[in-house]
Design an enzyme around this catalytic site. Sequence first.
Site, short mmCIF file in Angstrom:
data_model
loop_
_atom_site.label_atom_id
_atom_site.label_comp_id
_atom_site.label_asym_id
_atom_site.label_seq_id
_atom_site.Cartn_x
_atom_site.Cartn_y
_atom_site.Cartn_z
N TRP A 163 -4.24 -10.38 10.18
CA TRP A 163 -3.99 -10.64 9.14
C TRP A 163 -3.53 -9.97 7.86
O TRP A 163 -4.15 -10.65 7.18
CB TRP A 163 -5.10 -10.62 9.55
CG TRP A 163 -5.97 -9.67 10.08
CD1 TRP A 163 -6.67 -9.81 11.49
CD2 TRP A 163 -6.28 -8.15 9.30
NE1 TRP A 163 -7.01 -8.37 11.39
CE2 TRP A 163 -6.73 -7.61 10.17
CE3 TRP A 163 -6.59 -8.46 8.05
CZ2 TRP A 163 -6.99 -6.23 9.91
CZ3 TRP A 163 -6.83 -6.77 7.89
CH2 TRP A 163 -7.30 -5.72 8.57
N ALA A 170 4.02 -13.56 9.44
CA ALA A 170 4.76 -14.63 10.08
C ALA A 170 5.87 -15.11 9.95
O ALA A 170 6.56 -15.12 11.51
CB ALA A 170 4.02 -16.47 9.71
N LYS A 187 1.05 -18.07 16.86
CA LYS A 187 -0.50 -17.60 16.95
C LYS A 187 -0.41 -16.93 16.08
O LYS A 187 -0.58 -15.06 16.70
CB LYS A 187 -0.56 -17.21 18.44
CG LYS A 187 -2.21 -17.58 18.55
CD LYS A 187 -3.02 -16.15 17.73
CE LYS A 187 -4.53 -16.60 18.60
NZ LYS A 187 -5.40 -14.76 17.34
N GLU A 262 5.45 -4.39 16.45
CA GLU A 262 4.84 -3.13 15.22
C GLU A 262 3.32 -3.61 15.52
O GLU A 262 3.33 -3.80 15.49
CB GLU A 262 6.07 -4.89 14.30
CG GLU A 262 6.22 -3.05 12.69
CD GLU A 262 5.06 -3.50 11.80
OE1 GLU A 262 4.52 -2.68 12.46
OE2 GLU A 262 4.77 -3.77 10.97
N VAL A 295 -2.53 -2.15 5.49
CA VAL A 295 -1.28 -2.34 5.75
C VAL A 295 -0.56 -0.80 6.94
O VAL A 295 -1.37 0.10 6.83
CB VAL A 295 -0.61 -1.53 4.13
CG1 VAL A 295 1.54 -1.76 4.52
CG2 VAL A 295 -1.24 -1.82 3.34
N CYS A 296 0.24 -1.32 7.46
CA CYS A 296 0.41 -0.25 8.58
C CYS A 296 1.32 0.19 8.62
O CYS A 296 1.54 1.72 9.13
CB CYS A 296 1.25 -1.60 10.34
SG CYS A 296 2.32 -2.69 9.11
N GLU A 395 -6.45 5.07 12.97
CA GLU A 395 -5.41 3.84 11.36
C GLU A 395 -6.83 3.79 10.66
O GLU A 395 -7.67 3.23 11.77
CB GLU A 395 -4.86 3.04 11.87
CG GLU A 395 -4.20 2.34 11.10
CD GLU A 395 -3.31 1.80 11.95
OE1 GLU A 395 -2.15 1.41 10.64
OE2 GLU A 395 -3.10 1.02 12.84
#
Length: 505
Positions: A163, A170, A187, A262, A295-296, A395
């Site tokens: 999200w 996507a 999805k 990821e 943000v990852c 995280e």
Amino acid sequence: MAAPSAIPRRGLFIGGGWREPSLGRRLPVVNPATEATIGDIPAATAEDVELAVSAARDAFGRDGGRHWSRAPGAVRAKYLKAIAAKIKDKKSYLALLETLDSGKPLDEAAGDMEDVAACFEYYADLAEALDGKQRAPISLPMEKFESYVLKEPIGVVGLITPWNYPLLMATWKVAPALAAGCTAVLKPSELASLTCLELGGICAEIGLPPGVLNIITGLGTEAGAPLASHPHVDKIAFTGSTETGKRIMITASQMVKPVSLELGGKSPLIVFDDVDIDKAVEWAMFGCFANAGQVCSATSRLLLHEKIAKRFLDRLVAWAKSIKISDPLEEGCRLGSVVSEGQYKKIMKFISTARCEGATILYGGARPQHLKRGFFIEPTIITNVSTSMQIWREEVFGPVICVKEFRTDREAVELANDTHYGLAGAVISNDLERCERISKAIQSGIVWINCSQPCFVQAPWGGNKRSGFGRELGQWGLDNYLSVKQVTKYCSDEPYGWYRPPSKL
């Protein structure tokens, strides 16, 4: 920009058209900046997943694949370019939907839409180039044989996306999957699905062959899990939490199904004592406060050389105070809300735990006083952190940065690598030889020198350790969705001669 009175009501995008979910259930869409319900999305179930996978399987094999999977790359490129053109046409509208859905500043969402269009264009070019790379010859030591390689689409792929950058994440999967000739079931996260559903509308507008891309929305347990475990899905590509990634790996292993993951990150930013402090401060802020820290790859562990630590932190606090925190639709907003009430509470719990464990909240750590509604959190700077603390190890996925000091290069690298994650890292110094040396020592899939977070579609993206495996973007992103086939031919007119022929009577 004014918000629309209502968002479009979409169904599930399956087989090139819209359909209501099998149980007729829908999930509310909440604007995280106002806490107002602004619409709803379909809640898919395993039955809907079955329909979507069936449509994708039919599209992959239709007429022997002549219309998609085995069509020339130039054919697929035409559709990808058409999608890119529509994204550009609808950029302002899509950015508005993204902001209403996720709470990110409108300027950030508009930049995301530009990146979405660029990604589709980039993979359109790679699709066109793919045909010319087929039948690549292999040098063999025996003259009687010839060998070459074919690259073929892996099949029907399940794409499960997060999200934080709803349409962009996507697209990182959809564009290369379609360029390769795969068909897909996307999805997106139930927390931010609006722009992904609009992508379905764009695919219908440009006449993408039915079933090539199917889009289902809903809860992970009800829609994501059945997609990951479906026996007719040939690969799963997932971006999200490490815990969910583990479950997907377990599920896929039962069918020896390939996955690319990821996952999370706890990335370090090392700042040496020879830097321009204000330049480095801005990169430190961008590395952890952009997109509200959701943000990852966020460089949320700031490692400062002890000689500049106090001056750096003084300037960091001053800069943090200057960030405009507001409704994300306001001009100049640089910090919007986080995505949901659940995420807000999770981040605030991290901050509370850090305080209880003895860390110092140097700045922030609360709701901005001028914003009474919405899931807003001040940019937060935490010092006096030990390596055993939760805030150092886990995280947060919010606008929270924790700080430690170091003396030597060796100590900086040890602190940087003191994590289960390995997505990204960064180093800032005027000594470029030192930067190159440190970049080799950091255990991550991405390293930035004298910056943090720049991302280009041409460069590979992905991590090591618990941050996952596989690479997205660039040629590597296309390779994610291709299977390599060896073809070897015997070219001599003579018998092979390994066995003696039977006697003739």
